[in-house]
Scaffold this motif. Structure first.
Motif, PDB file in Angstrom:
ATOM      1  N   VAL B  26     -18.570 -10.660  29.403  1.00  0.00           N
ATOM      2  CA  VAL B  26     -17.186 -10.355  29.086  1.00  0.00           C
ATOM      3  C   VAL B  26     -17.134  -8.886  28.707  1.00  0.00           C
ATOM      4  O   VAL B  26     -17.908  -8.423  27.875  1.00  0.00           O
ATOM      5  CB  VAL B  26     -16.663 -11.215  27.916  1.00  0.00           C
ATOM      6  N   SER B  27     -16.221  -8.171  29.355  1.00  0.00           N
ATOM      7  CA  SER B  27     -16.060  -6.763  29.031  1.00  0.00           C
ATOM      8  C   SER B  27     -15.536  -6.631  27.620  1.00  0.00           C
ATOM      9  O   SER B  27     -14.663  -7.375  27.182  1.00  0.00           O
ATOM     10  CB  SER B  27     -15.078  -6.127  30.002  1.00  0.00           C
ATOM     11  N   SER B  28     -16.053  -5.637  26.893  1.00  0.00           N
ATOM     12  CA  SER B  28     -15.542  -5.409  25.541  1.00  0.00           C
ATOM     13  C   SER B  28     -14.137  -4.802  25.584  1.00  0.00           C
ATOM     14  O   SER B  28     -13.528  -4.593  24.545  1.00  0.00           O
ATOM     15  CB  SER B  28     -16.499  -4.541  24.725  1.00  0.00           C
ATOM     16  N   ALA B  29     -13.630  -4.530  26.812  1.00  0.00           N
ATOM     17  CA  ALA B  29     -12.229  -4.089  26.936  1.00  0.00           C
ATOM     18  C   ALA B  29     -11.288  -5.148  26.375  1.00  0.00           C
ATOM     19  O   ALA B  29     -10.186  -4.845  25.926  1.00  0.00           O
ATOM     20  CB  ALA B  29     -11.884  -3.822  28.394  1.00  0.00           C
ATOM     21  N   PHE B  30     -11.730  -6.414  26.406  1.00  0.00           N
ATOM     22  CA  PHE B  30     -10.878  -7.502  25.937  1.00  0.00           C
ATOM     23  C   PHE B  30     -11.140  -7.849  24.474  1.00  0.00           C
ATOM     24  O   PHE B  30     -10.483  -8.708  23.905  1.00  0.00           O
ATOM     25  CB  PHE B  30     -11.085  -8.747  26.815  1.00  0.00           C
ATOM     26  N   GLU B  31     -12.139  -7.169  23.880  1.00  0.00           N
ATOM     27  CA  GLU B  31     -12.504  -7.379  22.476  1.00  0.00           C
ATOM     28  C   GLU B  31     -12.563  -8.870  22.156  1.00  0.00           C
ATOM     29  O   GLU B  31     -13.269  -9.602  22.800  1.00  0.00           O
ATOM     30  CB  GLU B  31     -11.510  -6.636  21.563  1.00  0.00           C
ATOM     31  N   HIS B  32     -11.777  -9.286  21.180  1.00  0.00           N
ATOM     32  CA  HIS B  32     -11.825 -10.702  20.799  1.00  0.00           C
ATOM     33  C   HIS B  32     -10.623 -11.468  21.355  1.00  0.00           C
ATOM     34  O   HIS B  32     -10.247 -12.508  20.827  1.00  0.00           O
ATOM     35  CB  HIS B  32     -11.901 -10.831  19.277  1.00  0.00           C
ATOM     36  N   SER B  93     -11.105 -13.011  33.554  1.00  0.00           N
ATOM     37  CA  SER B  93     -11.001 -11.630  33.080  1.00  0.00           C
ATOM     38  C   SER B  93     -12.135 -10.787  33.634  1.00  0.00           C
ATOM     39  O   SER B  93     -12.149  -9.570  33.466  1.00  0.00           O
ATOM     40  CB  SER B  93     -11.037 -11.606  31.541  1.00  0.00           C
ATOM     41  N   ASP B  94     -13.079 -11.436  34.268  1.00  0.00           N
ATOM     42  CA  ASP B  94     -14.269 -10.781  34.802  1.00  0.00           C
ATOM     43  C   ASP B  94     -14.283 -10.872  36.331  1.00  0.00           C
ATOM     44  O   ASP B  94     -15.339 -10.840  36.941  1.00  0.00           O
ATOM     45  CB  ASP B  94     -15.486 -11.517  34.202  1.00  0.00           C
ATOM     46  N   GLN B 130      -4.173  -4.982  29.912  1.00  0.00           N
ATOM     47  CA  GLN B 130      -5.431  -4.866  29.169  1.00  0.00           C
ATOM     48  C   GLN B 130      -6.580  -4.470  30.102  1.00  0.00           C
ATOM     49  O   GLN B 130      -7.553  -3.867  29.673  1.00  0.00           O
ATOM     50  CB  GLN B 130      -5.745  -6.204  28.480  1.00  0.00           C
ATOM     51  N   MET B 131      -6.423  -4.801  31.392  1.00  0.00           N
ATOM     52  CA  MET B 131      -7.426  -4.376  32.388  1.00  0.00           C
ATOM     53  C   MET B 131      -7.238  -2.911  32.765  1.00  0.00           C
ATOM     54  O   MET B 131      -8.020  -2.359  33.523  1.00  0.00           O
ATOM     55  CB  MET B 131      -7.293  -5.217  33.673  1.00  0.00           C
TER      56      MET B 131
END
Lengths: 197, 200
Positions: B26-32, B93-94, B130-131
């Motif tokens: 999971v990209s940290s772009a999406f944080e939590h 998301s990935d 967010q992407m």
């Protein structure tokens, strides 16, 4: 009395050890931290001959990190599917150029990217898209990803490679490299630390 | 006998390894901001279309505010429809962020990508922002809920769609179908190989 309960006690111990093993697997899932050893991982050699020469691994088909000809290794854990990694790519390229343009650093410091969950095709897409000049290694089956604690991406490690010993973690952090100058300071500090090893 | 049953349970617990989570990043772009539904039944629907058939037409609202119809591309472009199960979940998301950096490859194969989920437009807008935004139309199959997914036969019993790829040529004929294991991301090279075949 004790003998009558012996089988039960043994099986209870087996159950307890099973549960403990399961919780240990979770604890051991975290990424290696500064001061700890980095797992010894075997990687396929980069397809590009010049990348093999850059790492100093000759014409080996596979290599271990400790065989890389460098004192300090910066590893970027990335995925071509990660928007943060995509945004970070130009900055990491600048870091590479900064190291490469410094003759005192470019023989001691090397960069390596590992594309977790990415096939060679997907890693190649990322390399071409962002014109990345340092080696990128695919990890299509998440083997490396599992060994380093299934970190989110991007994640950066700075390792000390001196002496053919298991790599020692100097820096371990989730997220981008941030400011280039600050990251170069981390690399300089790592070189000093490695020189004392 | 009373003592044997708990002993057997303990033995089974010892022998069975803990369940392994499916590997994914999971990209940290999406944080939590990611909700992990865990491992799901790989496929939970029955296809209603097949390769060689004309794809069911549809018109859906998009995050740009303009409705998009499959017929808009008839005679002009090949179409890849990427159904993903839900916004703000790990594998989805990935997936699209990878497609987001290969617009040139889609262009090279005279193909438009249409991203479709059963989420509503505001959710899809927030998720794709967010992407960092995406170049391809993102369509909401929210209402009537999952009608388009159902017309292709990829609506799951829980109301989500499958993770599915449909390659449709300029004549509107389905040339490739991949109803993928919902827990895994399809390999990009497989899709690109199918786009190459459209030229043959």
């Amino acid at each position: 009395m004790l003998n009558a309960h012996k089988p039960t006690a043994i099986l209870c111990l087996m159950l307890l050890s099973s549960l403990l093993c399961q919780s240990n697997a979770v604890v051991a899932g975290g990424p290696p931290k500064a001061g700890e050893s980095f797992p010894s991982i075997g990687l396929p050699a980069p397809g590009n001959v010049s990348h093999g020469a850059y790492l100093g691994i000759g014409d080996r088909g596979t290599f271990n990190l400790e065989q890389i000809d460098a004192q300090v290794l910066v590893i970027e854990i990335f995925s071509m599917y990660c928007p943060y990694c995509q945004r970070e790519a130009p900055l990491v390229n600048r870091l590479f150029e900064t190291v490469e343009s410094n003759p005192r650093l470019n023989i001691k410091v090397k960069l390596l990217g590992i594309g977790v969950g990415n096939s060679p095709f997907e890693v190649d897409i990322f390399r071409k898209k962002y014109r990345i000049r340092f080696p990128l290694i695919p990890d299509p089956d998440y083997k490396v990803h599992k060994m380093i604690g299934e970190v989110r991406t991007p994640y950066f490690f700075v390792l000390c490679l001196v002496g053919g010993n298991p790599p020692k973690v100097i820096y371990s952090k989730l997220g981008g490299i941030g400011d280039i100058d600050k990251f170069m300071n981390i690399i300089s500090s790592a070189l000093s630390t490695c020189a004392k090893e | 006998m009373k003592r044997t049953i708990p002993l057997l349970v303990a033995l089974v617990a010892f022998l069975i390894p803990p369940p392994l989570a499916l590997a994914r990043t999971v990209s940290s772009a999406f944080e939590h901001g990611i909700y992990d539904p865990g491992t799901l039944k790989p496929v939970d629907s029955t296809l209603k279309v097949r390769v060689g058939q004309r794809a069911p037409d549809f018109t859906l609202p998009s995050i740009s505010g303009e409705p998009v119809s499959l017929a808009d591309y008839r005679g002009k472009k090949n179409v890849v429809i990427s159904f993903v199960p839900a916004a703000w979940t790990p594998v989805c998301s990935d997936q699209w962020p990878g497609y987001n950096i290969i617009e040139d490859l889609f262009e090279h194969h005279e193909t438009i990508l249409l991203g479709v989920t059963v989420d509503n437009v505001p959710t899809l807008y927030a998720w794709t922002m967010q992407m960092g935004g995406v170049w391809f139309p993102v369509l909401s199959d929210f209402w009537p809920h999952g009608k388009v997914a159902d017309s292709f036969g990829v609506l799951r019993s829980d109301g989500m769609s499958e993770r599915a790829l449909f390659v449709i040529d300029k004549q509107g004929i389905i040339r490739y179908i991949d109803v993928h294991d919902i827990n895994k991301r399809p390999k990009l090279e497989t899709l690109i190989e199918q786009l190459k075949r459209l030229r043959q």
